[in-house]
Write a protein that holds these residues in place. Structure first.
Motif, PDB file in Angstrom:
ATOM      1  N   ILE A  18       0.835  -1.205   0.073  1.00  7.25           N
ATOM      2  CA  ILE A  18      -0.072  -0.081   0.087  1.00  7.25           C
ATOM      3  C   ILE A  18       0.809   1.224  -0.136  1.00  7.25           C
ATOM      4  CG2 ILE A  18      -1.967   1.291   1.272  1.00  7.25           C
ATOM      5  CD1 ILE A  18      -2.663  -1.155   2.570  1.00  7.25           C
ATOM      6  N   THR A  19       0.603   2.198  -0.900  1.00  8.00           N
ATOM      7  CA  THR A  19       1.022   3.630  -0.774  1.00  8.00           C
ATOM      8  C   THR A  19       0.034   4.322  -0.581  1.00  8.00           C
ATOM      9  OG1 THR A  19       0.246   4.452  -2.929  1.00  8.00           O
ATOM     10  CG2 THR A  19       2.358   3.196  -2.944  1.00  8.00           C
ATOM     11  N   GLY A  20       0.644   5.424   0.499  1.00  2.00           N
ATOM     12  CA  GLY A  20      -0.451   6.529   0.842  1.00  2.00           C
ATOM     13  C   GLY A  20      -1.115   5.944   2.232  1.00  2.00           C
ATOM     14  N   ALA A  21      -0.716   5.129   3.019  1.00  6.84           N
ATOM     15  CA  ALA A  21      -1.137   4.571   4.135  1.00  6.84           C
ATOM     16  C   ALA A  21      -0.982   5.749   5.187  1.00  6.84           C
ATOM     17  CB  ALA A  21      -0.652   3.217   4.506  1.00  6.84           C
ATOM     18  N   GLY A  22      -0.514   6.649   5.152  1.00  4.10           N
ATOM     19  CA  GLY A  22      -0.375   7.526   6.241  1.00  4.10           C
ATOM     20  C   GLY A  22      -1.607   8.468   6.585  1.00  4.10           C
ATOM     21  N   SER A  23      -2.440   8.683   5.491  1.00  4.68           N
ATOM     22  CA  SER A  23      -3.576   9.563   5.756  1.00  4.68           C
ATOM     23  C   SER A  23      -4.803   9.233   4.642  1.00  4.68           C
ATOM     24  CB  SER A  23      -3.248  10.754   5.815  1.00  4.68           C
ATOM     25  OG  SER A  23      -2.995  11.228   4.379  1.00  4.68           O
ATOM     26  N   GLY A  24      -5.796   9.650   5.125  1.00  4.57           N
ATOM     27  CA  GLY A  24      -7.053   9.516   3.967  1.00  4.57           C
ATOM     28  C   GLY A  24      -7.402   8.382   3.775  1.00  4.57           C
ATOM     29  N   ILE A  25      -7.740   7.959   2.565  1.00  8.12           N
ATOM     30  CA  ILE A  25      -8.334   6.827   2.061  1.00  8.12           C
ATOM     31  C   ILE A  25      -7.264   5.659   2.570  1.00  8.12           C
ATOM     32  CG2 ILE A  25      -8.918   5.319   0.059  1.00  8.12           C
ATOM     33  CD1 ILE A  25      -9.918   8.300  -1.127  1.00  8.12           C
ATOM     34  N   LEU A  29       4.011  -1.536   3.739  1.00  2.71           N
ATOM     35  CA  LEU A  29       3.624  -0.208   3.523  1.00  2.71           C
ATOM     36  C   LEU A  29       4.837   0.564   3.119  1.00  2.71           C
ATOM     37  CD1 LEU A  29       1.802   0.130   6.909  1.00  2.71           C
ATOM     38  CD2 LEU A  29       0.798  -0.305   4.604  1.00  2.71           C
ATOM     39  N   VAL A  30       4.503   1.239   1.976  1.00  8.02           N
ATOM     40  CA  VAL A  30       5.797   2.042   1.346  1.00  8.02           C
ATOM     41  C   VAL A  30       5.544   3.624   2.023  1.00  8.02           C
ATOM     42  CG1 VAL A  30       6.174   3.302  -0.820  1.00  8.02           C
ATOM     43  CG2 VAL A  30       5.328   1.074  -0.883  1.00  8.02           C
ATOM     44  N   ALA A  31       6.857   3.784   2.545  1.00  9.53           N
ATOM     45  CA  ALA A  31       6.979   5.184   3.292  1.00  9.53           C
ATOM     46  C   ALA A  31       7.958   5.926   2.662  1.00  9.53           C
ATOM     47  CB  ALA A  31       7.619   4.807   4.664  1.00  9.53           C
ATOM     48  N   ARG A  32       7.953   7.410   2.364  1.00 11.87           N
ATOM     49  CA  ARG A  32       8.760   8.275   1.971  1.00 11.87           C
ATOM     50  C   ARG A  32      10.063   8.299   2.721  1.00 11.87           C
ATOM     51  NH1 ARG A  32       6.042  12.550   4.416  1.00 11.87           N
ATOM     52  NH2 ARG A  32       4.384  12.148   2.923  1.00 11.87           N
ATOM     53  N   ASP A  33      10.211   8.051   3.931  1.00  8.01           N
ATOM     54  CA  ASP A  33      11.425   8.270   4.393  1.00  8.01           C
ATOM     55  C   ASP A  33      11.565   7.219   5.792  1.00  8.01           C
ATOM     56  OD1 ASP A  33      10.192   9.534   6.755  1.00  8.01           O
ATOM     57  OD2 ASP A  33      10.614  11.461   5.573  1.00  8.01           O
ATOM     58  N   ALA A  34      12.735   7.188   6.366  1.00 12.30           N
ATOM     59  CA  ALA A  34      12.731   6.181   7.423  1.00 12.30           C
ATOM     60  C   ALA A  34      11.866   6.464   8.774  1.00 12.30           C
ATOM     61  CB  ALA A  34      14.225   5.933   8.130  1.00 12.30           C
ATOM     62  N   GLY A  35      11.756   7.732   8.971  1.00 11.10           N
ATOM     63  CA  GLY A  35      10.826   8.311   9.966  1.00 11.10           C
ATOM     64  C   GLY A  35       9.432   7.846   9.754  1.00 11.10           C
ATOM     65  N   ARG A  36       9.097   8.022   8.752  1.00 10.26           N
ATOM     66  CA  ARG A  36       7.700   7.693   8.377  1.00 10.26           C
ATOM     67  C   ARG A  36       7.394   6.167   8.420  1.00 10.26           C
ATOM     68  NH1 ARG A  36       2.818  10.431   7.972  1.00 10.26           N
ATOM     69  NH2 ARG A  36       1.725  10.371   5.931  1.00 10.26           N
ATOM     70  N   ALA A  37       8.421   5.338   8.140  1.00 12.72           N
ATOM     71  CA  ALA A  37       8.292   3.909   8.171  1.00 12.72           C
ATOM     72  C   ALA A  37       8.258   3.647   9.750  1.00 12.72           C
ATOM     73  CB  ALA A  37       9.619   3.360   7.710  1.00 12.72           C
ATOM     74  N   LYS A  38       9.092   4.127  10.475  1.00 13.22           N
ATOM     75  CA  LYS A  38       8.910   4.064  12.255  1.00 13.22           C
ATOM     76  C   LYS A  38       7.578   3.897  12.436  1.00 13.22           C
ATOM     77  CE  LYS A  38      12.054   4.641  15.291  1.00 13.22           C
ATOM     78  NZ  LYS A  38      13.045   5.294  16.055  1.00 13.22           N
ATOM     79  N   GLU A  39       6.720   5.266  12.046  1.00  8.65           N
ATOM     80  CA  GLU A  39       5.487   5.404  12.475  1.00  8.65           C
ATOM     81  C   GLU A  39       4.516   4.598  11.948  1.00  8.65           C
ATOM     82  OE1 GLU A  39       3.970   9.468  10.881  1.00  8.65           O
ATOM     83  OE2 GLU A  39       6.017  10.110  11.328  1.00  8.65           O
ATOM     84  N   PHE A  40       4.597   3.890  10.751  1.00 12.68           N
ATOM     85  CA  PHE A  40       3.898   2.936  10.193  1.00 12.68           C
ATOM     86  C   PHE A  40       3.879   1.765  10.958  1.00 12.68           C
ATOM     87  CE2 PHE A  40       3.572   4.793   5.535  1.00 12.68           C
ATOM     88  CZ  PHE A  40       2.828   5.611   6.130  1.00 12.68           C
ATOM     89  N   ALA A  41       5.236   1.505  11.423  1.00 13.77           N
ATOM     90  CA  ALA A  41       5.291  -0.015  12.267  1.00 13.77           C
ATOM     91  C   ALA A  41       4.824   0.035  13.738  1.00 13.77           C
ATOM     92  CB  ALA A  41       6.983  -0.049  12.233  1.00 13.77           C
TER      93      ALA A  41
END
Length: 232
Positions: free
Chosen positions: A9-16, A33-45
């Protein structure tokens, strides 16, 4: 999809994208989940325990292959869900090539590149590619030129892919939501100089429900195009 399915999934950070990721996670499916950077990846995890992450910046499609080449990719993907997107409004008389390129890169070229890179896994799984398009993928209004062009292009990508991969058993669905209550919508309203009232627009959960319907449809059928409009 019987059993444990794996969804990229891309765009899992917000919205749809976030609504879809949460629903699939709750029912026990595997998420990548595709994250734009390592910080975002940690949030997703942290938000989706057990989910895997891949770091790739969709704003730089030329670098996605290189970035993914340095990470462990899933062997199997049952669905690829393209829900990341950006919007920048402006009249054609003022839009710069940079603004055009940024929207085309994130909204069209990156999905094309991710699809290319994961097609082998999708073919093996007889998987499903879902493009979260937009009403702007069907109609272009004033000031929406660049965004609508990227989304019209996404429709073309989906339609071509569907014809090319039909024999391989890969299903392709485009979803065209109307205005959906999300951070993107708040930004659009700011650019339009209008007050934002999320109650007036579609709840991302409702769009997520339509996407899950497409994913869970029995193999004898495929939803090609799905338009979702505000009901109030």
């Amino acid at each position: 999809m019987a059993g444990m399915a794996t969804h990229l999934i891309t765009g899992a950070g917000s919205g749809i994208g976030a609504a879809v990721a949460r629903r699939l996670h709750e029912r026990g499916d595997e998420l990548v989940l595709v994250a734009r950077d390592a910080g975002r990846a940690k949030e997703f995890a942290a938000r989706y325990p057990g989910a895997r992450t891949l770091v790739a910046d969709l704003a730089e499609p030329d670098r996605i292959s290189w970035a993914l080449g340095h990470q462990t990719l899933p062997d199997r993907i049952d669905s690829l869900l393209h829900s990341a997107g950006i919007v920048d409004l402006g009249p054609v008389g003022e839009l710069t090539p940079k603004t055009w390129r940024h929207q085309l890169n994130v909204n069209l070229i990156a999905p094309a590149e991710l699809t290319r890179l994961f097609l082998p896994q999708l073919r093996v799984a007889r998987g499903h590619v879902v493009f979260v398009n937009s009403g702007a993928g069907l109609n272009a209004h004033a000031e929406w030129g660049a965004y609508a062009a990227s989304k019209h292009g996404l429709k073309a990508l989906a339609d071509s892919l569907r014809h090319e991969e039909h024999a391989a058993g890969v299903r392709v669905t485009s979803v065209y939501p109307g205005r959906t209550a999300s951070p993107m919508q708040a930004k659009v309203h700011a650019q339009e100089g209008k007050e934002y009232d999320p109650e007036r627009w579609i709840d991302p959960e409702s769009v997520a429900t339509t996407i899950l319907t497409a994913l869970d449809l029995p193999r004898d059928a495929e939803i090609n195009d799905l338009t979702v409009r505000p009901g109030r």
